[in-house]
Design a protein around this motif. Structure first.
Motif, mmCIF file in Angstrom:
data_model
loop_
_atom_site.group_PDB
_atom_site.id
_atom_site.type_symbol
_atom_site.label_atom_id
_atom_site.label_comp_id
_atom_site.label_asym_id
_atom_site.label_seq_id
_atom_site.Cartn_x
_atom_site.Cartn_y
_atom_site.Cartn_z
ATOM 1 N N GLU A 6 0.822 -1.200 0.000
ATOM 2 C CA GLU A 6 0.000 0.000 0.000
ATOM 3 C C GLU A 6 0.859 1.254 0.000
ATOM 4 O O GLU A 6 1.995 1.241 0.491
ATOM 5 C CB GLU A 6 -0.909 0.051 1.238
ATOM 6 C CG GLU A 6 -1.830 -1.125 1.432
ATOM 7 C CD GLU A 6 -1.277 -2.153 2.394
ATOM 8 O OE1 GLU A 6 -2.064 -2.881 3.013
ATOM 9 O OE2 GLU A 6 -0.034 -2.219 2.528
ATOM 10 N N CYS A 22 -2.662 0.283 -3.990
ATOM 11 C CA CYS A 22 -2.180 -1.035 -3.561
ATOM 12 C C CYS A 22 -1.679 -1.765 -4.792
ATOM 13 O O CYS A 22 -2.468 -2.108 -5.682
ATOM 14 C CB CYS A 22 -3.297 -1.812 -2.890
ATOM 15 S SG CYS A 22 -2.871 -3.524 -2.506
ATOM 16 N N TRP A 36 -10.313 -3.164 0.703
ATOM 17 C CA TRP A 36 -9.661 -2.298 1.683
ATOM 18 C C TRP A 36 -10.365 -2.482 3.025
ATOM 19 O O TRP A 36 -11.607 -2.488 3.088
ATOM 20 C CB TRP A 36 -9.731 -0.840 1.268
ATOM 21 C CG TRP A 36 -8.872 -0.485 0.105
ATOM 22 C CD1 TRP A 36 -9.243 -0.440 -1.204
ATOM 23 C CD2 TRP A 36 -7.486 -0.123 0.137
ATOM 24 N NE1 TRP A 36 -8.173 -0.080 -1.988
ATOM 25 C CE2 TRP A 36 -7.085 0.121 -1.181
ATOM 26 C CE3 TRP A 36 -6.542 0.027 1.156
ATOM 27 C CZ2 TRP A 36 -5.784 0.510 -1.517
ATOM 28 C CZ3 TRP A 36 -5.253 0.406 0.830
ATOM 29 C CH2 TRP A 36 -4.881 0.640 -0.494
ATOM 30 N N ARG A 45 -10.837 -4.846 13.066
ATOM 31 C CA ARG A 45 -10.623 -4.511 11.654
ATOM 32 C C ARG A 45 -11.982 -4.352 10.984
ATOM 33 O O ARG A 45 -12.856 -5.212 11.097
ATOM 34 C CB ARG A 45 -9.791 -5.593 10.974
ATOM 35 C CG ARG A 45 -9.270 -5.186 9.612
ATOM 36 C CD ARG A 45 -8.121 -6.077 9.173
ATOM 37 N NE ARG A 45 -6.946 -5.893 10.039
ATOM 38 C CZ ARG A 45 -5.736 -6.361 9.754
ATOM 39 N NH1 ARG A 45 -5.539 -7.039 8.608
ATOM 40 N NH2 ARG A 45 -4.734 -6.186 10.592
ATOM 41 N N TYR A 95 -5.578 -1.261 5.274
ATOM 42 C CA TYR A 95 -4.963 -2.465 4.731
ATOM 43 C C TYR A 95 -5.605 -2.849 3.401
ATOM 44 O O TYR A 95 -6.837 -2.835 3.265
ATOM 45 C CB TYR A 95 -5.132 -3.641 5.694
ATOM 46 C CG TYR A 95 -4.435 -3.468 7.016
ATOM 47 C CD1 TYR A 95 -5.092 -2.913 8.105
ATOM 48 C CD2 TYR A 95 -3.105 -3.874 7.178
ATOM 49 C CE1 TYR A 95 -4.453 -2.756 9.321
ATOM 50 C CE2 TYR A 95 -2.463 -3.719 8.393
ATOM 51 C CZ TYR A 95 -3.144 -3.165 9.463
ATOM 52 O OH TYR A 95 -2.507 -3.015 10.664
ATOM 53 N N TRP A 116 -2.749 -10.030 2.600
ATOM 54 C CA TRP A 116 -2.830 -8.707 3.206
ATOM 55 C C TRP A 116 -1.549 -7.922 2.965
ATOM 56 O O TRP A 116 -0.457 -8.495 2.952
ATOM 57 C CB TRP A 116 -3.056 -8.828 4.716
ATOM 58 C CG TRP A 116 -4.382 -9.411 5.065
ATOM 59 C CD1 TRP A 116 -4.702 -10.727 5.184
ATOM 60 C CD2 TRP A 116 -5.590 -8.677 5.306
ATOM 61 N NE1 TRP A 116 -6.036 -10.868 5.494
ATOM 62 C CE2 TRP A 116 -6.603 -9.627 5.588
ATOM 63 C CE3 TRP A 116 -5.920 -7.322 5.329
ATOM 64 C CZ2 TRP A 116 -7.916 -9.267 5.869
ATOM 65 C CZ3 TRP A 116 -7.217 -6.955 5.619
ATOM 66 C CH2 TRP A 116 -8.201 -7.915 5.882
ATOM 67 N N GLN A 118 0.906 -4.559 4.300
ATOM 68 C CA GLN A 118 1.445 -4.199 5.606
ATOM 69 C C GLN A 118 0.700 -3.028 6.237
ATOM 70 O O GLN A 118 0.865 -2.767 7.434
ATOM 71 C CB GLN A 118 2.940 -3.849 5.484
ATOM 72 C CG GLN A 118 3.237 -2.430 5.017
ATOM 73 C CD GLN A 118 2.940 -2.198 3.555
ATOM 74 O OE1 GLN A 118 2.656 -3.134 2.794
ATOM 75 N NE2 GLN A 118 3.003 -0.942 3.122
ATOM 76 N N GLY A 119 -0.115 -2.346 5.466
ATOM 77 C CA GLY A 119 -0.909 -1.244 5.988
ATOM 78 C C GLY A 119 -0.274 0.110 5.769
ATOM 79 O O GLY A 119 0.957 0.228 5.697
#
Length: 126
Positions: A6, A22, A36, A45, A95, A116, A118-119
């Motif tokens: 991201e 992303c 997302w 989350r 994320y 996923w 890493q944010g």
């Protein structure tokens, strides 16, 4: 395997806009839903938005409906989240996620997603 990275997070004032990206590597995203999610400190989350491979299905979380827009570029293997009208309550780590498309209805529960990123931090000041 799919790797997701991201970018685009940052600090913005309330009412402002940000665009998250992303980028996926490792394989093509053909046949993958992309999504997302976000997570604020001390909270679970939360689903934000998702998009099917074709782009025909784009569910949104209730809290962002009408303000955020998800899109994807299947040639560039990239998914985007345009965030407008940002509010302080949008502050979270965002994320990117991917999952193999299994039906026409996208499962928006975070447990259903396979890969996923890493944010990236998004902070909205009041």
């Amino acid at each position: 395997q799919v790797q997701l990275v991201e970018s685009g997070g940052g600090l913005v004032q309330a009412g402002g806009s940000l665009r998250l990206s992303c980028a996926a590597t490792g394989r093509t995203l053909r046949g993958y839903d992309m999504g997302w999610f976000r997570q604020a400190p001390g909270k679970e989350r939360e689903f934000v938005a998702a998009i099917s491979w074709s782009g025909r299905s784009t569910p949104y979380g209730d809290s962002v409906l009408g303000r955020f827009h998800i899109s994807r570029d299947n040639v560039k293997n990239t998914v985007y989240l345009q965030m407008n009208g940002l509010k302080p309550e949008d502050t979270a780590v965002y994320y990117c996620a991917a999952r193999v498309e299994t039906s026409t209805r996208i499962d928006v529960s975070y447990q259903a997603w396979d890969y996923w990123g890493q944010g990236t931090q998004v902070t909205v000041s009041s």
